[in-house]
Design a protein around this motif. Structure first.
Motif, PDB file in Angstrom:
ATOM      1  N   GLN A  86       0.819  -1.212   0.000  1.00  0.00           N
ATOM      2  CA  GLN A  86       0.000   0.000   0.000  1.00  0.00           C
ATOM      3  C   GLN A  86       0.855   1.264   0.000  1.00  0.00           C
ATOM      4  OE1 GLN A  86      -2.266  -0.952   3.484  1.00  0.00           O
ATOM      5  NE2 GLN A  86      -4.065  -1.553   2.317  1.00  0.00           N
ATOM      6  N   VAL A  87       1.767   1.381   0.964  1.00  0.00           N
ATOM      7  CA  VAL A  87       2.580   2.594   1.057  1.00  0.00           C
ATOM      8  C   VAL A  87       3.566   2.703  -0.119  1.00  0.00           C
ATOM      9  CG1 VAL A  87       4.200   3.924   2.459  1.00  0.00           C
ATOM     10  CG2 VAL A  87       2.305   2.711   3.552  1.00  0.00           C
ATOM     11  N   PRO A  88       4.316   1.641  -0.469  1.00  0.00           N
ATOM     12  CA  PRO A  88       5.177   1.749  -1.650  1.00  0.00           C
ATOM     13  C   PRO A  88       4.409   2.143  -2.912  1.00  0.00           C
ATOM     14  CG  PRO A  88       5.765  -0.198  -0.384  1.00  0.00           C
ATOM     15  CD  PRO A  88       4.512   0.343   0.232  1.00  0.00           C
ATOM     16  N   SER A  89       3.180   1.663  -3.047  1.00  0.00           N
ATOM     17  CA  SER A  89       2.387   1.998  -4.229  1.00  0.00           C
ATOM     18  C   SER A  89       1.965   3.463  -4.207  1.00  0.00           C
ATOM     19  CB  SER A  89       1.146   1.100  -4.308  1.00  0.00           C
ATOM     20  OG  SER A  89       1.518  -0.244  -4.541  1.00  0.00           O
ATOM     21  N   ALA A 144      -0.993  10.697   1.628  1.00  0.00           N
ATOM     22  CA  ALA A 144      -1.737   9.488   2.001  1.00  0.00           C
ATOM     23  C   ALA A 144      -0.795   8.421   2.536  1.00  0.00           C
ATOM     24  CB  ALA A 144      -2.512   8.959   0.799  1.00  0.00           C
ATOM     25  N   GLY A 145       0.416   8.341   1.957  1.00  0.00           N
ATOM     26  CA  GLY A 145       1.404   7.374   2.441  1.00  0.00           C
ATOM     27  C   GLY A 145       1.794   7.642   3.883  1.00  0.00           C
ATOM     28  N   ILE A 146       1.978   8.912   4.248  1.00  0.00           N
ATOM     29  CA  ILE A 146       2.323   9.269   5.628  1.00  0.00           C
ATOM     30  C   ILE A 146       1.189   8.903   6.570  1.00  0.00           C
ATOM     31  CG2 ILE A 146       2.717  11.234   7.190  1.00  0.00           C
ATOM     32  CD1 ILE A 146       4.246  12.564   4.861  1.00  0.00           C
ATOM     33  N   TYR A 147      -0.035   9.170   6.155  1.00  0.00           N
ATOM     34  CA  TYR A 147      -1.192   8.857   6.996  1.00  0.00           C
ATOM     35  C   TYR A 147      -1.246   7.359   7.309  1.00  0.00           C
ATOM     36  CZ  TYR A 147      -5.943   8.928   8.832  1.00  0.00           C
ATOM     37  OH  TYR A 147      -7.039   8.794   9.658  1.00  0.00           O
TER      38      TYR A 147
END
Length: 435
Positions: free
Chosen positions: A340-343, A352-355
């Motif tokens: 999810q975060v790498p994508s 959104a990745g930080i969240y």
């Protein structure tokens, strides 16, 4: 079913995450091969369109497809898709089972797995199917995966993309359309309003066609499931899951997470970072959309689609038991979770990745995987702020459409100064941890 009132399920398998290595999309040879294969397929499809449709119609359709395929080919080369045998083998297995009792399913299918973490899938006019990585995370079992595939296969079998392209081309060539455009051009006043009205009417007509196509694909998809070894009740389960997914708003972060992870040795936490703008007196009724989003939605209200299926298929079976995922799907669910975060990082959705990193760190504060990605995302946020492009990477606050938790997060992020963002980025990129 997953706890969809939160953004993601509670943290499990922390040891697995600590050792997780993101899927490698840097294999240029695989990407080039996939891009070449897609280009060949697209070229053949465009030749088919030019040969099998009236000259002017085929020309308009071909031009539209050429532009789209060129952009899509670039996405393949840029690394938007993954080529992992665990995913391709699993999908081949599901497809082979769907083909049992369904001879109308094409034999040679091309399936691509997108890094996109959202719950979605789609079919291109040339018969290429795209399944988002998020689909493997959000769906609960193999029968639901088969249901989504059955729906997209139905779009292909019914040639919805081709028919829509033909309808758009015919409309563009129609005398009525040409007369409307000439009439607007002759107007002295209110040209913009008249042009918007014409555009809006075309969008609404297109939206009606999409809704019709979605229900047709639902109907045939359900029949494909009935004829296969899968549980047909999972078709409605998958639709209901998609309905819940569409209503999700990022939530679940507690206020103390900010103090815990952003009280740094060289930068004490500031309460001002948590200050929020007061939107309580804003009257949303004063604002009216120029285009009704519901009227042009790609997918009609899922509740309506489910009710239609129950009406037209009164004997339709619905599940009263919990279907379990296979071991293969369980493995893919884990991969999709940690992708999810790498994508999001790949698609430049750094905010959104930080969240998401903070959400998981709230559950497992010592998780190094998410700390490292926190640093990577903050580094990009710093670059965006420094080059005046932060709006590209971080949402603005929209109280009407966002949860309190997400509004607080955005307030925190926008309250940080350039130097403060830099300090956070450097801290987490040195792999330290707050005391």
């Amino acid at each position: 079913m997953k706890l969809l009132n939160l953004l993601f399920i509670l943290f499990t398998g922390s040891l697995w995450a600590q050792n997780y290595i993101p899927i490698d999309t840097a294999d240029r040879a695989k990407r080039d091969l996939a891009a070449a294969s897609f280009k060949n397929s697209g070229d053949e499809f465009i030749k088919f369109v030019k040969t099998n449709y009236p000259k002017k119609v085929g020309k308009i359709m071909a031009l539209s497809y050429e532009e789209f395929y060129k952009d899509f080919e670039k996405q393949i080369k840029d690394g938007s898709f993954v080529y992992d045998v665990r995913f391709s083998s699993y999908i081949d297995k599901i497809l082979n089972q769907l083909k049992q009792g369904n001879p109308n399913i094409p034999k040679d299918l091309r399936v691509l797995i997108s890094k996109d973490p959202s719950l979605n899938a789609y079919c291109l006019p040339n018969g290429t199917f795209v399944l988002n990585m998020g689909l493997f995370y959000w769906l609960d079992n193999d029968d639901e995966v088969a249901s989504v595939l059955a729906h997209e296969l139905s779009h292909n079998i019914l040639k919805h993309s081709l028919k829509r392209g033909e309808a758009i081309a015919n409309d563009e060539l129609s005398s009525n359309n040409k007369n409307q455009i000439k009439s607007i051009q002759k107007q002295k006043y209110n040209k913009s309003r008249a042009a918007l009205e014409l555009y809006r009417n075309k969008l609404y007509a297109s939206g009606d066609l999409r809704k019709k196509n979605e229900f047709q694909a639902d109907s045939l998809g359900l029949i494909i499931m009935k004829n296969s070894p899968f549980n047909e009740g999972a078709f409605v389960d998958a639709l209901e899951l998609m309905e819940e997914y569409d209503s999700i708003k990022p939530s679940g972060l507690k206020e103390d997470i900010y103090r815990k992870f952003f009280s740094l040795p060289n930068q004490p936490f500031k309460d001002d970072w948590l200050k929020r703008e007061d939107f309580s007196n804003y009257d949303y009724s004063l604002y009216k959309e120029k285009i009704d989003k519901d009227s042009i939605a790609t997918h009609p209200e899922i509740e309506d689609r489910i009710n239609k299926l129950r009406t037209y298929f009164p004997g339709m079976k619905e599940n009263d038991i919990e279907l379990k995922p296979s071991k293969e799907l369980e493995e893919l669910q884990k991969i999709a979770k940690y992708e999810q975060v790498p994508s999001l990082y790949f698609f430049e959705q750094y905010g959104a990745g930080i969240y998401i990193c903070l959400y998981y760190l709230q559950k497992d504060p010592e998780n190094q995987f998410y700390k490292e990605w926190l640093g990577k995302c903050f580094e990009k946020i710093y670059e965006g702020r420094k080059t005046y492009r932060l709006n590209r990477y971080l949402d603005r606050i929209e109280p009407k459409d966002q949860s309190e938790s997400y509004q607080q997060f955005l307030s925190f992020m926008w309250n940080l100064s350039l130097d403060e963002i830099k300090n956070i980025s450097e801290f987490y990129n040195t792999k330290k941890a707050p005391e």
